[in-house]
Design a protein around this motif. Structure first.
Motif, mmCIF file in Angstrom:
data_model
loop_
_atom_site.group_PDB
_atom_site.id
_atom_site.type_symbol
_atom_site.label_atom_id
_atom_site.label_comp_id
_atom_site.label_asym_id
_atom_site.label_seq_id
_atom_site.Cartn_x
_atom_site.Cartn_y
_atom_site.Cartn_z
ATOM 1 N N SER A 54 0.806 -1.223 0.000
ATOM 2 C CA SER A 54 0.000 0.000 0.000
ATOM 3 C C SER A 54 0.842 1.277 0.000
ATOM 4 O O SER A 54 0.338 2.337 -0.331
ATOM 5 N N TRP A 55 2.137 1.181 0.359
ATOM 6 C CA TRP A 55 2.937 2.406 0.455
ATOM 7 C C TRP A 55 4.349 2.320 -0.125
ATOM 8 O O TRP A 55 4.936 3.342 -0.498
ATOM 9 N N SER A 56 4.926 1.158 -0.222
ATOM 10 C CA SER A 56 6.320 1.048 -0.681
ATOM 11 C C SER A 56 6.450 1.389 -2.170
ATOM 12 O O SER A 56 5.731 0.829 -2.997
ATOM 13 N N PRO A 57 7.367 2.291 -2.518
ATOM 14 C CA PRO A 57 7.522 2.655 -3.932
ATOM 15 C C PRO A 57 8.038 1.493 -4.783
ATOM 16 O O PRO A 57 7.813 1.464 -5.987
ATOM 17 N N TYR A 58 8.682 0.543 -4.167
ATOM 18 C CA TYR A 58 9.240 -0.585 -4.918
ATOM 19 C C TYR A 58 8.155 -1.550 -5.390
ATOM 20 O O TYR A 58 8.315 -2.223 -6.396
ATOM 21 N N GLU A 59 7.058 -1.611 -4.664
ATOM 22 C CA GLU A 59 5.964 -2.511 -5.018
ATOM 23 C C GLU A 59 5.308 -2.141 -6.341
ATOM 24 O O GLU A 59 4.777 -2.987 -7.029
ATOM 25 N N LYS A 60 5.316 -0.868 -6.681
ATOM 26 C CA LYS A 60 4.633 -0.387 -7.892
ATOM 27 C C LYS A 60 5.450 -0.621 -9.165
ATOM 28 O O LYS A 60 4.923 -0.555 -10.263
ATOM 29 N N ARG A 61 6.723 -0.892 -9.009
ATOM 30 C CA ARG A 61 7.604 -1.012 -10.179
ATOM 31 C C ARG A 61 7.443 -2.312 -10.941
ATOM 32 O O ARG A 61 7.879 -2.412 -12.082
ATOM 33 N N ASP A 62 6.863 -3.307 -10.298
ATOM 34 C CA ASP A 62 6.634 -4.578 -10.982
ATOM 35 C C ASP A 62 5.381 -5.230 -10.412
ATOM 36 O O ASP A 62 5.454 -6.003 -9.460
ATOM 37 N N PRO A 63 4.220 -4.928 -11.003
ATOM 38 C CA PRO A 63 2.969 -5.511 -10.505
ATOM 39 C C PRO A 63 2.956 -7.044 -10.568
ATOM 40 O O PRO A 63 2.228 -7.683 -9.823
ATOM 41 N N ALA A 64 3.776 -7.627 -11.432
ATOM 42 C CA ALA A 64 3.815 -9.087 -11.567
ATOM 43 C C ALA A 64 4.873 -9.722 -10.653
ATOM 44 O O ALA A 64 5.108 -10.930 -10.721
ATOM 45 N N MET A 65 5.474 -8.935 -9.787
ATOM 46 C CA MET A 65 6.519 -9.433 -8.900
ATOM 47 C C MET A 65 6.002 -10.603 -8.060
ATOM 48 O O MET A 65 4.876 -10.572 -7.562
ATOM 49 N N LYS A 66 6.831 -11.626 -7.896
ATOM 50 C CA LYS A 66 6.481 -12.773 -7.058
ATOM 51 C C LYS A 66 6.879 -12.437 -5.625
ATOM 52 O O LYS A 66 8.015 -12.042 -5.369
ATOM 53 N N ARG A 67 5.939 -12.613 -4.700
ATOM 54 C CA ARG A 67 6.154 -12.302 -3.292
ATOM 55 C C ARG A 67 5.931 -13.549 -2.458
ATOM 56 O O ARG A 67 4.975 -14.293 -2.682
ATOM 57 N N THR A 68 6.778 -13.740 -1.476
ATOM 58 C CA THR A 68 6.631 -14.846 -0.546
ATOM 59 C C THR A 68 6.777 -14.299 0.863
ATOM 60 O O THR A 68 7.714 -13.545 1.136
ATOM 61 N N TYR A 69 5.850 -14.683 1.734
ATOM 62 C CA TYR A 69 5.893 -14.249 3.130
ATOM 63 C C TYR A 69 6.170 -15.468 3.992
ATOM 64 O O TYR A 69 5.707 -16.566 3.709
ATOM 65 N N GLY A 70 6.921 -15.267 5.068
ATOM 66 C CA GLY A 70 7.218 -16.375 5.959
ATOM 67 C C GLY A 70 7.514 -15.872 7.355
ATOM 68 O O GLY A 70 7.465 -14.670 7.625
ATOM 69 N N GLY A 71 7.842 -16.811 8.222
ATOM 70 C CA GLY A 71 8.148 -16.446 9.603
ATOM 71 C C GLY A 71 6.913 -15.924 10.316
ATOM 72 O O GLY A 71 5.793 -16.334 10.035
ATOM 73 N N ALA A 72 7.138 -14.975 11.214
ATOM 74 C CA ALA A 72 6.037 -14.380 11.968
ATOM 75 C C ALA A 72 5.115 -13.603 11.028
ATOM 76 O O ALA A 72 5.539 -13.147 9.970
ATOM 77 N N ALA A 73 3.867 -13.427 11.432
ATOM 78 C CA ALA A 73 2.908 -12.686 10.614
ATOM 79 C C ALA A 73 3.307 -11.221 10.498
ATOM 80 O O ALA A 73 3.091 -10.589 9.460
ATOM 81 N N GLN A 74 3.902 -10.690 11.564
ATOM 82 C CA GLN A 74 4.378 -9.313 11.565
ATOM 83 C C GLN A 74 5.390 -9.164 12.692
ATOM 84 O O GLN A 74 5.516 -10.032 13.538
#
Length: 175
Positions: A54-74
């Protein structure tokens, strides 16, 4: 004539290489901004990698970017890995410290296009009914980074991204 031109070119190349070698061994980039919201409203936007889109400028540069989340929820132990186009590259972030609601420290490892290992930090300090948010990044500057830095102002390039991210964070937190 050709020998003189070649000699001058060689001297210039050697001078640039020597200048690059003499540049600092570390990189530090830092930007700050004031957000009219309490730290408690801003902290979750940073400590939860799911909310970075929602805020990181890097997220907008590649809408098709593959993201993986792990570890703690936050918070401490949360992990975010990405693999994207040439603008975002590939890397991994892990929150190594989260002192709610004042500080978040992130181990930031770039894999592509260049390997790099840095520490990013967000500091949230209440000030006159607002919060001063500081986003910084520190890490070693290997020779290739020093050489690139001769031609590209890394502080300005990364700093512009930090400024955009802080502006986005401000807009969301102040809603």
């Amino acid at each position: 004539m050709f020998k003189k031109i070649a000699l001058v070119a060689l001297i210039l190349v050697v001078a640039v290489l020597a200048y690059a070698a003499a540049r600092p061994d570390t990189l530090h980039v830092q930007r700050s901004g004031s957000v009219k919201a309490p730290p408690e409203a801003i902290f979750p936007l940073i400590s939860d990698f799911h909310r970075w889109s929602s805020w990181s400028p890097y997220e907008k540069r590649d809408p098709a970017m593959k993201r993986t989340y792990g570890g703690a929820a936050q918070g401490k132990g949360a992990v975010y890995e990405w693999q994207g186009n040439s603008e975002v590259g590939q890397g991994r972030m892990e929150i190594t410290d989260a002192s709610d609601p004042s500080r978040i420290t992130i181990k930031l490892d770039f894999i592509k296009p260049f390997e790099g290992h840095n520490v990013a930090e967000f500091a949230l300090v209440p000030q006159d009914g607002a919060t001063n948010v500081t986003w910084s990044m520190d890490g070693p500057s290997p020779y290739i980074g020093k050489l690139i830095g001769v031609f590209v102002n890394m502080d300005r390039m990364i700093g512009n991204d930090f400024e955009a991210g802080l502006a986005n964070l401000k807009a969301i937190a102040e809603k």
